[in-house]
Scaffold this motif. Structure first.
Motif, short mmCIF file in Angstrom:
data_model
loop_
_atom_site.label_atom_id
_atom_site.label_comp_id
_atom_site.label_asym_id
_atom_site.label_seq_id
_atom_site.Cartn_x
_atom_site.Cartn_y
_atom_site.Cartn_z
N HIS A 204 33.98 53.32 27.98
CA HIS A 204 34.67 52.28 28.81
C HIS A 204 34.58 52.52 30.26
CE1 HIS A 204 37.27 51.87 24.76
NE2 HIS A 204 36.82 53.24 24.72
N ILE A 205 34.14 51.30 30.71
CA ILE A 205 34.14 50.95 32.18
C ILE A 205 35.14 49.83 32.46
CG2 ILE A 205 32.71 50.55 34.06
CD1 ILE A 205 30.17 51.47 32.00
N ARG A 206 36.03 50.46 33.44
CA ARG A 206 37.08 49.34 33.81
C ARG A 206 36.97 49.09 35.14
NH1 ARG A 206 39.67 48.65 29.16
NH2 ARG A 206 39.62 50.42 27.79
N TRP A 207 37.33 48.22 35.85
CA TRP A 207 37.38 47.95 37.21
C TRP A 207 38.77 46.93 37.50
CZ3 TRP A 207 36.98 43.70 40.38
CH2 TRP A 207 37.12 43.74 41.75
N ALA A 208 39.27 47.34 38.47
CA ALA A 208 40.41 46.31 39.21
C ALA A 208 40.21 46.10 40.50
CB ALA A 208 41.57 46.97 38.76
N THR A 209 40.42 45.00 40.96
CA THR A 209 40.37 44.66 42.33
C THR A 209 41.35 45.12 43.19
OG1 THR A 209 40.37 43.04 43.98
CG2 THR A 209 41.93 42.57 41.94
N LYS B 196 48.34 38.76 39.90
CA LYS B 196 49.19 38.68 39.10
C LYS B 196 48.73 39.20 37.75
CE LYS B 196 52.63 34.98 40.38
NZ LYS B 196 53.12 36.08 41.54
N ALA B 197 49.67 39.85 36.80
CA ALA B 197 49.05 40.36 35.42
C ALA B 197 50.13 39.71 34.31
CB ALA B 197 48.54 41.84 35.37
N PHE C 84 33.53 38.47 38.79
CA PHE C 84 34.45 38.43 40.11
C PHE C 84 35.70 38.04 39.92
CE2 PHE C 84 30.18 36.92 42.11
CZ PHE C 84 30.02 38.09 42.73
N ALA C 85 36.36 39.08 39.35
CA ALA C 85 37.63 38.78 38.73
C ALA C 85 38.68 39.67 39.16
CB ALA C 85 37.29 39.02 37.12
N ASP C 86 39.66 39.68 38.74
CA ASP C 86 40.99 40.57 38.99
C ASP C 86 40.49 42.04 38.67
OD1 ASP C 86 42.24 38.65 40.36
OD2 ASP C 86 43.45 38.22 38.61
N THR C 87 40.14 42.05 37.27
CA THR C 87 39.65 43.21 36.47
C THR C 87 38.79 42.82 35.37
OG1 THR C 87 40.73 44.74 34.85
CG2 THR C 87 42.02 42.78 35.08
N PHE C 88 37.96 43.82 35.33
CA PHE C 88 37.06 43.43 33.84
C PHE C 88 36.96 44.99 33.03
CE2 PHE C 88 33.76 44.26 37.41
CZ PHE C 88 33.15 45.54 36.85
N SER D 93 40.92 36.77 35.35
CA SER D 93 41.06 36.22 36.78
C SER D 93 42.21 35.76 36.81
CB SER D 93 40.23 35.24 37.28
OG SER D 93 38.93 35.82 37.12
N SER D 94 43.39 35.83 37.34
CA SER D 94 44.57 35.37 37.59
C SER D 94 44.72 33.67 38.23
CB SER D 94 45.75 36.10 38.25
OG SER D 94 45.59 36.14 39.50
N ARG D 95 43.70 33.58 39.06
CA ARG D 95 43.53 32.34 39.76
C ARG D 95 42.11 32.03 40.01
NH1 ARG D 95 43.75 31.99 45.06
NH2 ARG D 95 45.14 30.34 45.06
N ALA D 96 41.75 30.59 39.71
CA ALA D 96 40.51 30.22 40.02
C ALA D 96 40.10 30.32 41.47
CB ALA D 96 39.98 28.86 39.66
#
Lengths: 428, 524
Positions: free
Chosen positions: B62-67, B72-73, B180-184, B201-204
């Motif tokens: 599992h590879i996770r990333w958060a900005t 918002k989540a 290019f998201a909040d988290t993937f 992504s919480s917003r475009a």
């Protein structure tokens, strides 16, 4: 000097006990009401280790326990509850009691071997017995108090010619904290001077002729020297073999090898501190000549060879003080608990010292030592608590200045112990 | 390869049918105010070779990333991790070949990922229950600010191999850019042999509203290694569920190219992760001056302290989970104390778990593992009404020595911890099928499988979800400064030698003097 009421042994001993009891009670109170604890962090390490030992586990199960298992065994009662009353403070009581016994031994030596009357002996023993720093350290639960009594015991046993006792205490002391091995050399040298008073003259040869080397060697080997060496070595080895059998490599690693391999990169009073920080980064690659690996040379040369040879026969306690002072001052790491190591010898040194005979000099020494400490502590505070990069020039220069002051003081100690200052006085 | 796009609109958000139009070729959304989840399911055969070589070595990756940017989540995608890159692997098969994971991570995420090997750099989280498999065997974390290296890696290594200017190449680039998201999350499961990539992504980008055309799959039925077989879309919103542990969702679903129109839907499921109300927030900071022993402060809003609306038989406690890079650490003996005075003074309840690099003395350069994780239970006020402003929790930490620098300082970045309520019920709900479930986050595996989590939101008072700490280090300016390594070296040696000679001189004076009289027994 008559025995005044103020220097009567029962009173001083009572006072020193009262001081410690007060601090113990105050400490329990502070621990109970404040999140900032009086009890030393090390005491929690010891008592954790004692708990492991009481459960049949190794004391080295506790991280940062870097002491002999003897200490953990001694403190096993701290894990007991007697009639619902926790004996957690047992160790502090033990350390404080050891302090008082050390002070009492000092007074005994001063009377018996320094020819002082009881009052004067007690007065100087107070330098240790009623010293708030000593009482504070042991009641906070630091084991240095135990070392104090061992070292005082070694000195007392040596001066009273109990060679076997001296050897055993010495072996125990080295097993406990390594550094007391330096005293072995002084006592060995001193024993020669004392078995026959002619010994010291013999060194130069009876007819003014230098002795041949074989003669010197055979002359050096005397029964009491052999006895001391054997008892000290036997005690030391027996303890280590026992502990190694019981706890294996963790014992060797944490009690001894750790001190050889540690990098000591953190800021401390040692003049080597900044250099060691520099050297330990990246395994020292790319940083110069690795002088720090030679740091043991001046330290060992002074505290193990030259000081014992020059001073031990003149003044054993003085030599031991100078050895400790050199060992601490030239060490690659130095923290304030190390200062306690030489404090135990002050009652022997001060009475005939130039520091008391020439009060201005005494005050100057005290002032410079305190100023050097204050300068360093100020830089340390800026780094540790304000986050200011004070490694250079602050801590670097403060460490070197403290070293210079220590060397100067060591010079005075050496002169005094060697009787030079006394001669100057006579000459005047 | 399957693609699923879900737009989750906030409750009561305006929506008109012309904002989502399905034609036989594509779905077009316009100006949609929603959180978007892009999810791609890839079978093992479709994976590039270098990725296959690595995942072959493990049962699960599992590879996770958060900005690091505040975002918002909302439910059902409420779970959070500290900003940065998190890598979890389980069931390592120590078969042939050397460790290929770290080199792959470096290729995918850039040299910023300071990973030596799984053996040296990874830490071992505690396994609480063998049955519950959402605890990894090995875990690695790196402060990684941007997803750019990964997007470039996919463009260069996957998209570039597709026919140029083709639709599949265009899809590939579009999908890569969705990272290019909040988290993937990139998850591979060795049992089902399926890799899923999901990006939320919480917003475009730009004005925040989604306008997007999702084309029907090109590679339908060609059975090739690349190409998308199916595209599912959903436009959903959360509604109030009947059961406390459930999340209820309603909206429109459809398969692009197959369905003629979007079908209305309504479903509910028990959820592991829930979001607290928007005003339940925390702010992480370090109190001044920081020194070598900085204290992390978590300021919680009164609403964050209210027990969540868990089922009545559940027991809830507020927790924080810290991810600390090796340059900063806690003293586990200090923090695991049961002394009520210490705990009260910090508003802590207990240290529940700690793992990773917790050496109390080692400098940073002597430490290979990436750092440590700390699960702390937090104290909450006895009387909630008495708390009108914020509730501060403090966590005493310590800094490791860092290598010298020219300025005398180095800056480290410490990600904000996550803060959540964990509620455990005696019977507990079995977490059934949840299309948005997320496990293997590091912290949730430290609780039982039936625990529910209520996320406290990072306060948007701060734009970044990390704190910078300035670490004082030895100042060395090898070019111009007065204090170079040579100066320190030679200065130390000179002073030591002079002091040593001075002491020797004194000893020499004593030795050469004729005063041989022992002071022993001399009386005053």
């Amino acid at each position: 000097m008559a025995v005044s009421i103020f220097t009567s042994p029962p009173l001083i001993i009572t006072l020193s006990l009262a001081l410690r009891v007060t601090l113990l009670i105050y400490g329990s109170w502070q621990d109970a009401v404040s999140p900032v604890k009086y009890t030393d962090i090390d005491y929690l390490v010891f008592t954790d280790a004692a708990r492991y030992v009481s459960q049949g586990l190794s004391p080295y199960s506790r991280d940062t326990y870097r002491y002999t298992p003897l200490l953990a065994w001694l403190l096993v009662p701290t894990t007991w509850n007697v009639a619902g009353f926790s004996l957690f403070s047992f160790g502090k009581v033990l350390f404080a009691a050891a302090d008082v016994v050390a002070g009492w031994l000092v007074a005994k030596c001063l009377r018996t071997h320094y020819g002082m009357d009881t009052g004067r002996a007690m007065k100087f023993a107070c330098v240790w017995l009623l010293n708030p720093m000593v009482a504070n350290i042991s009641t906070r639960g630091s084991s240095e108090g135990l070392l104090g009594v061992l070292v005082a015991g070694v000195l007392w046993a040596a001066l009273s010619r109990r060679v076997v006792v001296a050897g055993m205490l010495l072996g125990l002391g080295v097993h406990f904290k390594i550094y007391p091995f330096v005293y072995g050399v002084s006592i060995l040298w001193w024993l020669g001077a004392s078995t026959s008073s002619k010994d010291s003259d013999k060194d130069k040869g009876s007819n003014g002729k230098e002795k041949t080397i074989p003669q010197s060697i055979t002359g050096f080997i005397t029964p009491s020297r052999i006895l001391l060496t054997l008892t000290a070595l036997t005690t030391f080895l027996a303890l280590n073999i026992t502990m190694y059998t019981l706890y294996g490599n963790p014992f060797l690693q944490h009690t001894y090898l750790h001190h050889l391999t540690r990098i000591d990169h953190r800021h401390n009073f040692s003049p080597y501190s900044t250099l060691l920080y520099l050297a330990s980064v990246d395994g020292g690659n790319g940083y110069g000549y690795r002088f720090e690996s030679l740091a043991f040379i001046p330290q060992i040369l002074l505290s193990v060879v030259v000081i014992p040879v020059v001073l031990a026969k003149r003044d054993l306690a003085g030599a031991m003080l100078a050895q400790t002072f050199a060992f601490v001052g030239f060490n690659k790491v130095c923290t304030s608990q190390y200062f306690l190591w030489y404090l135990i010898f002050l009652p022997f040194y001060l009475p005939n010292s130039s520091l008391l005979k020439k009060p201005q000099l005494g005050l100057l020494v005290a002032a410079l030592w305190v100023i050097a400490q204050a300068l360093w502590l100020h830089q340390g505070f800026r780094l540790e608590f304000l986050g200011i990069s004070s490694f250079v020039p602050g801590l670097f220069l403060a460490g070197l200045f403290f070293y210079v002051v220590n060397c100067w003081i060591l010079g005075i100690l050496i002169q005094d112990a060697g009787g030079l200052s006394a001669q100057e006085q006579v000459a005047k | 390869m399957k693609r699923r796009i879900t737009f989750i609109q906030p409750p009561n958000a305006p929506f008109s049918p012309d904002q989502a139009v399905l034609t036989p070729d594509a779905l077009s959304v316009t100006n949609l105010d929603a959180v978007r989840e892009e999810r791609l399911t890839v079978s093992y055969d479709e994976l590039p070779d270098d990725i296959r070589t690595v995942i072959d070595q493990y049962q699960a990756v599992h590879i996770r990333w958060a900005t690091e940017q505040s975002h918002k989540a909302p439910a059902p995608l409420a779970s959070r991790i500290s900003s940065g890159l998190h890598v979890f692997v389980s069931g390592e098969k120590r078969a042939e070949g050397e460790d290929a994971l770290c080199p792959l991570l470096k290729r995918m995420f850039g040299e910023e990922v300071d990973c030596l090997s799984t053996e040296k750099s990874f830490i071992e989280p505690p396994i609480l229950s063998k049955r519950f498999s959402s605890t990894a065997d090995l875990y690695y974390y790196s402060v990684l600010s941007f997803a750019t290296p990964l997007v470039d890696y996919i463009k260069d290594n996957i998209c570039a191999k597709l026919p140029r200017w083709s639709d599949s190449s265009y899809d590939c680039i579009e999908l890569a850019s969705s990272l290019f998201a909040d988290t993937f999350d990139i998850s591979y499961d060795g049992i089902s042999h399926v890799l899923t990539v999901s990006a939320v992504s919480s917003r475009a980008p730009g004005d925040g509203e989604w306008s997007q055309r999702v084309a029907k799959p090109e590679g339908n039925g060609n059975g090739g290694r690349e190409g998308i077989d199916q595209v599912e879309v959903g436009l959903l919103t959360t509604e109030k569920a009947a059961e406390a542990e459930d999340i209820k969702m309603g909206g429109l679903l459809g398969v692009v190219g197959r369905d003629e129109k979007l079908k209305p839907t309504m479903f509910s499921f028990p959820s592991r992760h829930h979001a607290l109300p928007d005003d339940a927030t925390y702010l992480a900071s370090f109190s001044h001056p920081k020194g070598l022993h900085p204290t992390m402060t978590l300021s919680l809003s009164p609403s964050a302290l209210k027990e969540p609306p868990a089922p009545a038989d559940a027991t809830c406690a507020l927790h924080t989970y810290l991810t600390l890079p090796s340059s900063i650490f806690g003293d586990k003996y200090q923090l695991s104390t049961t002394d009520p005075l210490f705990l009260q003074s910090h508003n802590l309840a207990a240290l529940r778990a700690v793992f990773g690099e917790t050496d109390l003395e080692a400098p940073d350069w002597a430490v290979d593992r990436w750092g440590s994780n700390w699960l702390l239970e937090l104290a909450t006020p006895e009387n909630l009404d008495a708390v009108t402003s914020e509730w501060n929790v403090t966590i005493p930490l310590h800094l490791r020595y860092l290598p010298p620098s020219e300025s005398g300082y180095r800056t480290i970045r410490v990600p904000w911890p996550v803060v959540f309520w964990a509620c455990t019920a005696e019977g507990g709900t079995k977490m059934g099928i949840n299309p948005f479930d997320r496990v293997n986050l590091g912290w949730e595996g430290l609780f039982g499988p039936r625990t529910m989590f209520y996320q406290v939101h990072p306060s948007d008072e701060d734009v970044y979800l990390y704190e910078k700490v300035t670490v004082p280090v030895l100042q060395l300016d090898e070019k111009e400064g007065l204090f170079r390594s040579k100066t320190i070296e030679l200065g130390t040696v000179a002073v030591i030698v002079l002091g040593f000679l001075w002491v020797l001189l004194k000893l020499g004076l004593v030795s050469s003097s004729s005063g041989k009289k022992s002071k022993q027994g001399k009386t005053e």
